[in-house]
Structures are given as C-alpha cells and as structure tokens.
Design an enzyme around this catalytic site. Sequence first.
Site, PDB file in Angstrom:
ATOM      1  N   HIS A 142      78.198  63.103  17.556  1.00 31.57           N
ATOM      2  CA  HIS A 142      77.630  64.331  18.143  1.00 31.57           C
ATOM      3  C   HIS A 142      78.672  65.184  18.857  1.00 31.57           C
ATOM      4  O   HIS A 142      78.326  66.014  19.681  1.00 31.57           O
ATOM      5  CB  HIS A 142      76.483  63.950  19.101  1.00 31.57           C
ATOM      6  N   GLY A 178      72.451  50.660  24.043  1.00 30.83           N
ATOM      7  CA  GLY A 178      72.062  51.780  24.914  1.00 30.83           C
ATOM      8  C   GLY A 178      71.710  53.058  24.187  1.00 30.83           C
ATOM      9  O   GLY A 178      72.172  54.136  24.548  1.00 30.83           O
TER      10      GLY A 178
HETATM   11  N1  APR Z   1      72.346  49.521  29.695  1.00 28.31           N
HETATM   12  C1  APR Z   1      71.793  49.476  28.444  1.00 28.31           C
HETATM   13  N2  APR Z   1      70.892  50.390  27.996  1.00 28.31           N
HETATM   14  C2  APR Z   1      70.534  51.374  28.853  1.00 28.31           C
HETATM   15  C3  APR Z   1      71.057  51.475  30.172  1.00 28.31           C
HETATM   16  C4  APR Z   1      71.998  50.485  30.583  1.00 28.31           C
HETATM   17  N3  APR Z   1      72.552  50.504  31.805  1.00 28.31           N
HETATM   18  N4  APR Z   1      70.491  52.577  30.767  1.00 28.31           N
HETATM   19  C5  APR Z   1      69.679  53.146  29.845  1.00 28.31           C
HETATM   20  N5  APR Z   1      69.687  52.415  28.711  1.00 28.31           N
HETATM   21  C6  APR Z   1      69.001  52.691  27.432  1.00 28.31           C
HETATM   22  C7  APR Z   1      67.609  53.280  27.512  1.00 28.31           C
HETATM   23  O1  APR Z   1      66.630  52.243  27.565  1.00 28.31           O
HETATM   24  C8  APR Z   1      67.521  54.047  26.183  1.00 28.31           C
HETATM   25  O2  APR Z   1      67.103  53.201  25.121  1.00 28.31           O
HETATM   26  O3  APR Z   1      69.779  53.670  26.781  1.00 28.31           O
HETATM   27  C9  APR Z   1      68.962  54.470  25.944  1.00 28.31           C
HETATM   28  C10 APR Z   1      69.210  55.935  26.268  1.00 28.31           C
HETATM   29  O4  APR Z   1      68.458  56.709  25.368  1.00 28.31           O
HETATM   30  P1  APR Z   1      68.659  58.305  25.339  1.00 28.31           P
HETATM   31  O5  APR Z   1      68.647  58.823  26.721  1.00 28.31           O
HETATM   32  O6  APR Z   1      67.686  58.839  24.325  1.00 28.31           O
HETATM   33  O7  APR Z   1      70.158  58.484  24.802  1.00 28.31           O
HETATM   34  P2  APR Z   1      70.674  58.391  23.312  1.00 28.31           P
HETATM   35  O8  APR Z   1      69.879  57.392  22.525  1.00 28.31           O
HETATM   36  O9  APR Z   1      72.130  58.216  23.364  1.00 28.31           O
HETATM   37  O10 APR Z   1      70.336  59.865  22.739  1.00 28.31           O
HETATM   38  C11 APR Z   1      70.755  60.141  21.433  1.00 28.31           C
HETATM   39  O11 APR Z   1      70.067  62.422  21.724  1.00 28.31           O
HETATM   40  O12 APR Z   1      69.942  64.331  22.955  1.00 28.31           O
HETATM   41  C12 APR Z   1      70.638  63.712  21.967  1.00 28.31           C
HETATM   42  O13 APR Z   1      72.839  64.199  21.411  1.00 28.31           O
HETATM   43  C13 APR Z   1      72.069  63.510  22.340  1.00 28.31           C
HETATM   44  O14 APR Z   1      73.525  61.741  21.591  1.00 28.31           O
HETATM   45  C14 APR Z   1      72.274  62.016  22.205  1.00 28.31           C
HETATM   46  C15 APR Z   1      71.126  61.588  21.322  1.00 28.31           C
END
Ligand code: APR
Length: 229
Positions: free
Chosen positions: A107, A172
């Site tokens: 991304h 994560g």
């Molecule tokens: N350790 C492990 N997992 C964690 C922690 C932690 N300390 N804190 C949060 N999480 C998990 C949450 O449970 C969730 O499943 O990380 C995940 C975060 O999810 P999102 O906030 O949706 O982030 P992500 O999956 O990276 O989003 C994907 O969405 O908006 C777009 O471009 C953006 O790259 C991003 C994409």
Amino acid sequence: MNQKHHIVFFTGAGISQESGIETFRDTNGLWHNNKIEDIASKEGFEKKPQKVLDFYNERRIKVEKVQPNLAHELIASLEDRYKVSVITQNVDDLHERAGSSNVLHLHGELNKCRSSKDASFIYPCTKPIQVGDLAEDASQLRPHIVWFGEEVTEIEKAIEITQTADLFIIIGTSMVVQPAGSLLLSVPVDAQTVYIDTNPDVEEGINLLVLKEKATDGMKQLVEDYLPY
Ligand code: APR
C-alpha cells in the site's frame, strides 16, 4: 540439498501497534477519527489537497519518532536461518529499520512521495509535503500511498512470493481490505499458516494455527515453540 525454509510474513497495522502507531479499525483507530473518502482517496486529495497532505505529514513525523518493536526485530533475526520475505500493508518503515532486507509494501510508503501525474516519478520524502511542492513533471507532489480505488500494483509480485512459502505468518491484520486480504488463498496447500492477532476473526483449521496474542508475544512463541532449528 539444504534448501532454506522460505518463511513469508504478511503484516498489517497490528504489528506496529506496540511501537505506538495506531491501527485503522480498532477502537480509536485512524478510520474512526477520519473519513476514508476524505483522506485516503484521489477524490479527497483533489478536493482538499492540503488536508490530505497534512494527514500523511503527521503520520510520517509520528513514525520517525517511534522504534521497531520486538516483533519486527524477531522477523529480521530469522534471516540468518531462513529465507524470509515480508509482505506488508503498512506504509511505515519499521520492518526495514528492524533489519528486514526483503520487504514488499503493498500500500505504498510514507517516506516516499511522487508525481500526481506520473507514478514512475518517485522521490524520498524527508520533509512535510505542501501544496505547491512540485514533481519534475510540474505536477503536485503527493504521498506514495495506494489510496482506496487505486491499483495495488505490487499484488502480482506478492502472490508469486506467497506461492513459494513453506510457512506463511500473518500478523496484525483484519484482512478486510482487498486484494491484500486474499493473499491467504495463494498459500501452497502443503504449507503451514500461522495467524498472530489480538482479535483473530478466523477459525483454526488444517495447516492454520491461530495465536490470539500481541505481535511481540506471538512472535516470541513462534520462534521458541514452532520454528525448526
Ligand atoms: N498485536 C497483534 N495484532 C494486533 C495488535 C497487536 N498489538 N493490535 C491490533 N491488532 C490487530 C487487530 O485485531 C486487527 O486484526 O491488528 C489488526 C488491525 O486491523 P486494521 O486496523 O484493519 O489494519 P490492517 O489490517 O493493516 O488494514 C489493512 O486497510 O485502511 C487500509 O491501507 C490500509 O493497509 C491498511 C489496510
């Protein structure tokens, strides 16, 4: 032949959370405090360019102030024993700063900017971008980030890497954003998948081990209990 096992890590915002970087969809996440269409879309950028530039300028400054955490470091440390590929949805450079040498950003990257006309004009971005900062093609500079509705140009490369995994470690990510969220479908049937997440929204299955842990604890457990030496 002593073929090194190929471990592919697929990471999301959760791996950087313990470094102090907020995620997107957890409570108080970035998308709870900002409207995606205003901030992470080409239309939003065209409508209010400085607002969008400021959002990424603030995130860039924040990332510069934090450090990689133990999860990033353990991934990097595995390179001396395994072939390691990191496919990340994150735009921070914490994997690289922890020492990972093979990182694919699906991304984009906060520390790069580019022409808003020709995506091949990419530059290091070490200071805040303002309206009026121009690329060599005289177009407005924009963050080198894949916004919603834009093509994920690296997805084919990510699929190819995933198809050669002996071990696929997801850390994560909510896996809700496509096409990144479907990388799991490209894992070879005989490979093992491990999903490390504080709130894993999947059922454990054949070849899928779920560790309901923070990234740092899950990585410690993976290295100590599951990785062959
Ligand atoms: N350790 C492990 N997992 C964690 C922690 C932690 N300390 N804190 C949060 N999480 C998990 C949450 O449970 C969730 O499943 O990380 C995940 C975060 O999810 P999102 O906030 O949706 O982030 P992500 O999956 O990276 O989003 C994907 O969405 O908006 C777009 O471009 C953006 O790259 C991003 C994409």
